[in-house]
Design a protein around this motif. Structure first.
Motif, PDB file in Angstrom:
ATOM      1  N   ILE B 119     -29.562  21.125 -40.012  1.00  0.00           N
ATOM      2  CA  ILE B 119     -28.815  20.874 -38.775  1.00  0.00           C
ATOM      3  C   ILE B 119     -27.706  19.862 -39.014  1.00  0.00           C
ATOM      4  O   ILE B 119     -26.563  20.033 -38.577  1.00  0.00           O
ATOM      5  CB  ILE B 119     -29.770  20.379 -37.661  1.00  0.00           C
ATOM      6  N   LEU B 120     -28.044  18.810 -39.762  1.00  0.00           N
ATOM      7  CA  LEU B 120     -27.053  17.768 -40.046  1.00  0.00           C
ATOM      8  C   LEU B 120     -25.851  18.354 -40.783  1.00  0.00           C
ATOM      9  O   LEU B 120     -24.696  18.091 -40.424  1.00  0.00           O
ATOM     10  CB  LEU B 120     -27.707  16.639 -40.855  1.00  0.00           C
ATOM     11  N   ASP B 121     -26.125  19.165 -41.805  1.00  0.00           N
ATOM     12  CA  ASP B 121     -25.036  19.785 -42.570  1.00  0.00           C
ATOM     13  C   ASP B 121     -24.156  20.654 -41.676  1.00  0.00           C
ATOM     14  O   ASP B 121     -22.923  20.622 -41.758  1.00  0.00           O
ATOM     15  CB  ASP B 121     -25.604  20.633 -43.717  1.00  0.00           C
ATOM     16  N   GLU B 122     -24.827  21.419 -40.830  1.00  0.00           N
ATOM     17  CA  GLU B 122     -24.104  22.316 -39.929  1.00  0.00           C
ATOM     18  C   GLU B 122     -23.173  21.523 -38.992  1.00  0.00           C
ATOM     19  O   GLU B 122     -22.010  21.869 -38.790  1.00  0.00           O
ATOM     20  CB  GLU B 122     -25.154  23.098 -39.122  1.00  0.00           C
ATOM     21  N   LYS B 123     -23.696  20.428 -38.456  1.00  0.00           N
ATOM     22  CA  LYS B 123     -22.910  19.640 -37.499  1.00  0.00           C
ATOM     23  C   LYS B 123     -21.796  18.856 -38.196  1.00  0.00           C
ATOM     24  O   LYS B 123     -20.733  18.626 -37.625  1.00  0.00           O
ATOM     25  CB  LYS B 123     -23.807  18.672 -36.718  1.00  0.00           C
ATOM     26  N   LEU B 124     -22.060  18.444 -39.434  1.00  0.00           N
ATOM     27  CA  LEU B 124     -21.011  17.766 -40.203  1.00  0.00           C
ATOM     28  C   LEU B 124     -19.819  18.704 -40.367  1.00  0.00           C
ATOM     29  O   LEU B 124     -18.662  18.306 -40.253  1.00  0.00           O
ATOM     30  CB  LEU B 124     -21.539  17.351 -41.582  1.00  0.00           C
ATOM     31  N   GLU B 125     -20.152  19.962 -40.625  1.00  0.00           N
ATOM     32  CA  GLU B 125     -19.103  20.953 -40.814  1.00  0.00           C
ATOM     33  C   GLU B 125     -18.344  21.188 -39.509  1.00  0.00           C
ATOM     34  O   GLU B 125     -17.115  21.194 -39.477  1.00  0.00           O
ATOM     35  CB  GLU B 125     -19.745  22.259 -41.297  1.00  0.00           C
ATOM     36  N   LEU B 126     -19.118  21.329 -38.420  1.00  0.00           N
ATOM     37  CA  LEU B 126     -18.514  21.549 -37.107  1.00  0.00           C
ATOM     38  C   LEU B 126     -17.517  20.443 -36.757  1.00  0.00           C
ATOM     39  O   LEU B 126     -16.432  20.699 -36.239  1.00  0.00           O
ATOM     40  CB  LEU B 126     -19.619  21.613 -36.037  1.00  0.00           C
ATOM     41  N   LEU B 127     -17.904  19.213 -37.090  1.00  0.00           N
ATOM     42  CA  LEU B 127     -17.071  18.073 -36.699  1.00  0.00           C
ATOM     43  C   LEU B 127     -16.128  17.619 -37.818  1.00  0.00           C
ATOM     44  O   LEU B 127     -15.468  16.589 -37.717  1.00  0.00           O
ATOM     45  CB  LEU B 127     -17.958  16.912 -36.246  1.00  0.00           C
ATOM     46  N   GLU B 128     -16.101  18.409 -38.885  1.00  0.00           N
ATOM     47  CA  GLU B 128     -15.229  18.140 -40.028  1.00  0.00           C
ATOM     48  C   GLU B 128     -15.387  16.709 -40.540  1.00  0.00           C
ATOM     49  O   GLU B 128     -14.424  15.960 -40.681  1.00  0.00           O
ATOM     50  CB  GLU B 128     -13.769  18.444 -39.677  1.00  0.00           C
ATOM     51  N   ILE B 129     -16.645  16.338 -40.765  1.00  0.00           N
ATOM     52  CA  ILE B 129     -16.944  15.005 -41.290  1.00  0.00           C
ATOM     53  C   ILE B 129     -17.469  15.152 -42.712  1.00  0.00           C
ATOM     54  O   ILE B 129     -18.291  16.028 -42.992  1.00  0.00           O
ATOM     55  CB  ILE B 129     -18.010  14.296 -40.422  1.00  0.00           C
ATOM     56  N   ASP B 130     -16.985  14.283 -43.602  1.00  0.00           N
ATOM     57  CA  ASP B 130     -17.411  14.325 -44.986  1.00  0.00           C
ATOM     58  C   ASP B 130     -18.886  13.934 -45.121  1.00  0.00           C
ATOM     59  O   ASP B 130     -19.376  13.056 -44.416  1.00  0.00           O
ATOM     60  CB  ASP B 130     -16.544  13.378 -45.819  1.00  0.00           C
ATOM     61  N   LYS B 131     -19.568  14.596 -46.065  1.00  0.00           N
ATOM     62  CA  LYS B 131     -21.008  14.359 -46.237  1.00  0.00           C
ATOM     63  C   LYS B 131     -21.356  12.915 -46.574  1.00  0.00           C
ATOM     64  O   LYS B 131     -22.432  12.419 -46.226  1.00  0.00           O
ATOM     65  CB  LYS B 131     -21.559  15.254 -47.352  1.00  0.00           C
ATOM     66  N   SER B 132     -20.442  12.245 -47.269  1.00  0.00           N
ATOM     67  CA  SER B 132     -20.727  10.865 -47.693  1.00  0.00           C
ATOM     68  C   SER B 132     -20.844   9.922 -46.491  1.00  0.00           C
ATOM     69  O   SER B 132     -21.426   8.837 -46.582  1.00  0.00           O
ATOM     70  CB  SER B 132     -19.625  10.366 -48.631  1.00  0.00           C
ATOM     71  N   PHE B 133     -20.301  10.364 -45.376  1.00  0.00           N
ATOM     72  CA  PHE B 133     -20.321   9.555 -44.151  1.00  0.00           C
ATOM     73  C   PHE B 133     -21.726   9.109 -43.769  1.00  0.00           C
ATOM     74  O   PHE B 133     -21.948   7.960 -43.371  1.00  0.00           O
ATOM     75  CB  PHE B 133     -19.714  10.403 -43.021  1.00  0.00           C
ATOM     76  N   VAL B 134     -22.695  10.008 -43.914  1.00  0.00           N
ATOM     77  CA  VAL B 134     -24.046   9.727 -43.430  1.00  0.00           C
ATOM     78  C   VAL B 134     -24.805   8.735 -44.308  1.00  0.00           C
ATOM     79  O   VAL B 134     -25.871   8.265 -43.938  1.00  0.00           O
ATOM     80  CB  VAL B 134     -24.888  11.022 -43.275  1.00  0.00           C
ATOM     81  N   LEU B 135     -24.237   8.417 -45.489  1.00  0.00           N
ATOM     82  CA  LEU B 135     -24.907   7.454 -46.358  1.00  0.00           C
ATOM     83  C   LEU B 135     -24.427   6.026 -46.100  1.00  0.00           C
ATOM     84  O   LEU B 135     -24.953   5.068 -46.643  1.00  0.00           O
ATOM     85  CB  LEU B 135     -24.678   7.835 -47.822  1.00  0.00           C
ATOM     86  N   ARG B 136     -23.425   5.911 -45.236  1.00  0.00           N
ATOM     87  CA  ARG B 136     -22.932   4.561 -44.899  1.00  0.00           C
ATOM     88  C   ARG B 136     -23.876   3.926 -43.882  1.00  0.00           C
ATOM     89  O   ARG B 136     -24.654   4.595 -43.220  1.00  0.00           O
ATOM     90  CB  ARG B 136     -21.517   4.667 -44.331  1.00  0.00           C
ATOM     91  N   TYR B 137     -23.785   2.573 -43.818  1.00  0.00           N
ATOM     92  CA  TYR B 137     -24.607   1.872 -42.833  1.00  0.00           C
ATOM     93  C   TYR B 137     -24.079   2.166 -41.429  1.00  0.00           C
ATOM     94  O   TYR B 137     -22.870   2.242 -41.217  1.00  0.00           O
ATOM     95  CB  TYR B 137     -24.613   0.362 -43.100  1.00  0.00           C
ATOM     96  N   LEU B 138     -24.995   2.314 -40.499  1.00  0.00           N
ATOM     97  CA  LEU B 138     -24.706   2.759 -39.146  1.00  0.00           C
ATOM     98  C   LEU B 138     -23.584   1.948 -38.482  1.00  0.00           C
ATOM     99  O   LEU B 138     -23.760   0.766 -38.158  1.00  0.00           O
ATOM    100  CB  LEU B 138     -25.996   2.676 -38.311  1.00  0.00           C
TER     101      LEU B 138
END
Lengths: 397, 243
Positions: B119-138
């Motif tokens: 789901i996360l991958d799918e939504k990252l794609e939908l919102l055109e956000i780079d995957k590395s984004f989710v590894l940053r601190y909130l």
């Protein structure tokens, strides 16, 4: 300890004559020194009224277990005295010419400890792991990294033989140790140390390191147990391009007091130092952190940072962070930052709005707070261990 | 499933901020709540989610058929309510992904990490956000635009029944605004009820709301269809209030 008991102790041990002589010398000094009092700056916020080193009962040898690879030399100190007498004689307490009551106590009475020698050009693959079973017996350890060598050293302090329930107000168990570290040219030491003592002990740990040209020491410290825990960790950057990093966490609950002193001395140009100490306190726990960065006049082109932050989880917990800089040189960059704060309601609200209950939201903030120190740790194993201990001490408290 | 606000009066430290708000949002509906600064829009958003600093003097918030005004924020989230923050706070040391996984498994009993990742991958794609984004601190060190994307990404993954989005459009450049608006639109089309709080009409060029409400001085002074947003753009809030 009475003089007669002391002389008997020396007589009973088969130790090199230089050590016997040295014990006699330091014992004289020890006997003359008074216990520190709260008028002295470093002892202002620490209650040692229950501690009297002159009455501490010492007997036998400290139980220490060691585990290491075969490319380095690791011995219990009582055994190393036979084989490496000269090297120990050369180094022992040479960094502590200004010994106070506690250090001279250790230098007079130490019975065991760990001796580590990493020969030239040896890059030890396996860590040296040491578990010290603390009692009243003072511990002295010596770690020498010869040129161009590398070592991971993991020291764990426990007190399995002390009944954690029994509290002896008149003669509490006082755990003391001195560790001297010599990191010679182009060597690198990662030094991990944790204190997980039962909460009826007092502990006083003194650690000093001398770091030579192109060498590096990285300290990773965890202070968790004891009723009162004092650490004094000092680094002397003696050669150009010497580096020091100190990362420490502490977690206090109930009536514990965590007292940490770090000092870094930049003695020559082109040295660097980075310190980050973070702690979390709950219950009525308290902490004091004193950090000193001293940069000598000729130690130009120095880079030094010190950060100290405490998170308080209860209204009764208290913390005092006291960073200080003494800078004689003019072409350096030295900064510090410190804070003491409580959990922020806005952060909790944000996390709770995503479905996390209050307890879970608090836990996440606490873990995150310490994570920014733990993520510097170069050992996954130690990091995980520190995480687990912290959780146990704070979150399930 | 609907969220119904009934004659809600709210104050903070004795000062009245909301003076009788009534509003009903059903699943699949998109409501835009507009109004000048200080009209009480963000207060309403906070109160709906259960911020402890506000005092509800009277009125009800009905969700799932029950009055939720005494529920803590986490309980409201579990019922399917979400707040997209105007100023999300930073949580150092906690990665976006770990946090979102914690929230996801809290909200979905027996959730699997594999499903979550999909789901996360799918939504990252939908919102055109780079995957590395989710590894940053909130939210730590996030730009204004990144914070808003972080909120919408959380919204998309957690997939609540009703979402209150507080000025999600502010601080976004045109390209980001389009992407975020498109994301909101998709979620809405899939049945999410949305209360979109905004100061500007700008985002409404990309999403057509079913209803537009104008709020001034803690009251909804006018409600209508999407044409109302155009009217506000032409006349300003004062014009609406007077008319």
């Amino acid at each position: 300890m009475l003089v007669t008991d002391f002389l008997q102790m020396i007589k009973n041990r088969s130790e090199p004559s230089w050590l016997k002589q040295r014990r006699l010398d330091t014992f004289t000094k020890f006997s003359q020194l008074k216990m520190p009092d709260s008028k002295e700056e470093e002892w202002r916020y620490i209650d040692i009224s229950q501690v009297n080193l002159d009455n501490v009962k010492i007997d036998g040898y400290t139980d220490i277990s060691i585990d290491f690879g075969n490319d380095v030399i690791v011995l219990l100190m009582k055994e190393a005295l036979n084989k490496f007498s000269d090297m120990i004689n050369e180094h022992a307490f040479s960094l502590f010419t200004d010994a106070d009551k506690f250090v001279s106590f250790v230098s007079s009475f130490w019975n065991n400890g760990v001796f580590v020698y990493v020969p030239k050009n040896v890059q030890a693959e396996l860590p040296v792991t040491v578990k010290i079973n603390n009692t009243n017996n003072p511990v002295y350890s010596l770690v020498v990294l010869d040129e161009n060598s590398k070592l991971n050293f993991v020291e764990e302090n426990v007190a399995d033989k002390i009944n954690p329930i029994v509290s002896d107000k008149i003669n509490p168990i006082v755990s003391t140790s001195v560790t001297e570290i010599f990191v010679k040219e182009n060597s690198k030491l990662n030094f991990f140390c944790s204190q997980i003592l039962p909460e009826n002990l007092y502990s006083f740990y003194y650690k000093r390191a001398s770091v030579e040209r192109g060498a590096e020491i990285n300290w990773f410290l965890g202070s968790f147990g004891a009723k009162l825990s004092r650490w004094k960790v000092e680094t002397f950057l003696k050669g150009e391009n010497a580096k020091c990093q100190k990362y420490g966490i502490y977690a206090g609950n109930k009536n514990q007091h965590h007292d940490i002193i770090t000092k870094t001395f930049h003695l020559v140009p082109h040295t660097s130092n980075n310190i980050l100490v973070k702690g979390v306190l709950t219950g009525r726990a308290s902490s004091v952190y004193r950090g000193l960065i001293r940069i000598e006049k000729n130690a130009q082109q120095t880079l030094s940072y010190m950060g100290a932050h405490t998170l308080l989880l209860s209204n009764k917990a208290k913390s005092n962070n006291i960073p200080s800089l003494e800078i004689e040189a003019n072409d350096v960059r030295a900064t510090h930052g410190s804070s003491v704060g409580q959990l922020e309601e806005e952060k909790l609200f944000y996390l709770m709005s995503r479905g996390l209950d209050r307890k879970l939201a608090e836990n996440i903030i606490v873990e995150g707070f310490l994570e920014t120190v733990l993520n510097k740790f170069t050992s996954d194993e130690v990091r995980e261990k520190f995480r687990a201990i912290t959780n146990e001490r704070l979150l399930n408290a | 499933m609907e969220l119904e606000i009934k004659d809600l009066h709210v104050s903070i430290e004795g000062k009245k901020i909301l003076n009788g708000i009534s509003l009903k949002i059903k699943e699949g509906e998109l409501h835009a709540l507009m109004g000048p600064n200080g009209s009480g829009k963000s207060t309403l958003a906070y109160v709906l989610m259960g911020h402890p600093k506000y005092k509800i003097d009277s009125g009800e918030i009905i969700f799932h058929g029950e009055n939720i005004i005494n529920l803590t924020p986490d309980k409201r989230a579990k019922l399917g309510l979400f707040l997209g923050f105007q100023y999300p706070t930073e949580v150092p040391g906690v990665t976006f992904k770990n946090f979102l996984w914690t929230a996801y498994k809290t909200l979905n009993n027996g959730a699997s990490y594999v499903d979550f990742n999909e789901i996360l991958d799918e939504k990252l794609e939908l919102l055109e956000i780079d995957k590395s984004f989710v590894l940053r601190y909130l939210n730590e060190g996030f730009s204004g635009g990144e914070k808003k994307r972080s909120e919408i990404l959380q919204l998309a993954v957690l997939n609540p029944k009703i979402a209150v989005l507080d000025e999600t459009d502010s601080g976004l450049d045109v390209d980001s605004l389009k992407i975020v608006a498109n994301g909101i639109k998709k979620l809405n089309e899939n049945g999410m009820g949305i209360l979109l709080i905004t100061h500007y009409q700008r985002i409404l060029n990309y999403i057509l709301p079913d209803f537009v409400h104008v709020m001034t001085d803690g009251k909804i002074v006018k409600s209508g269809g999407h044409d109302l947003a155009k009217e506000i753009e032409e006349k300003g809030y004062e014009g609406i209030k007077d008319g």
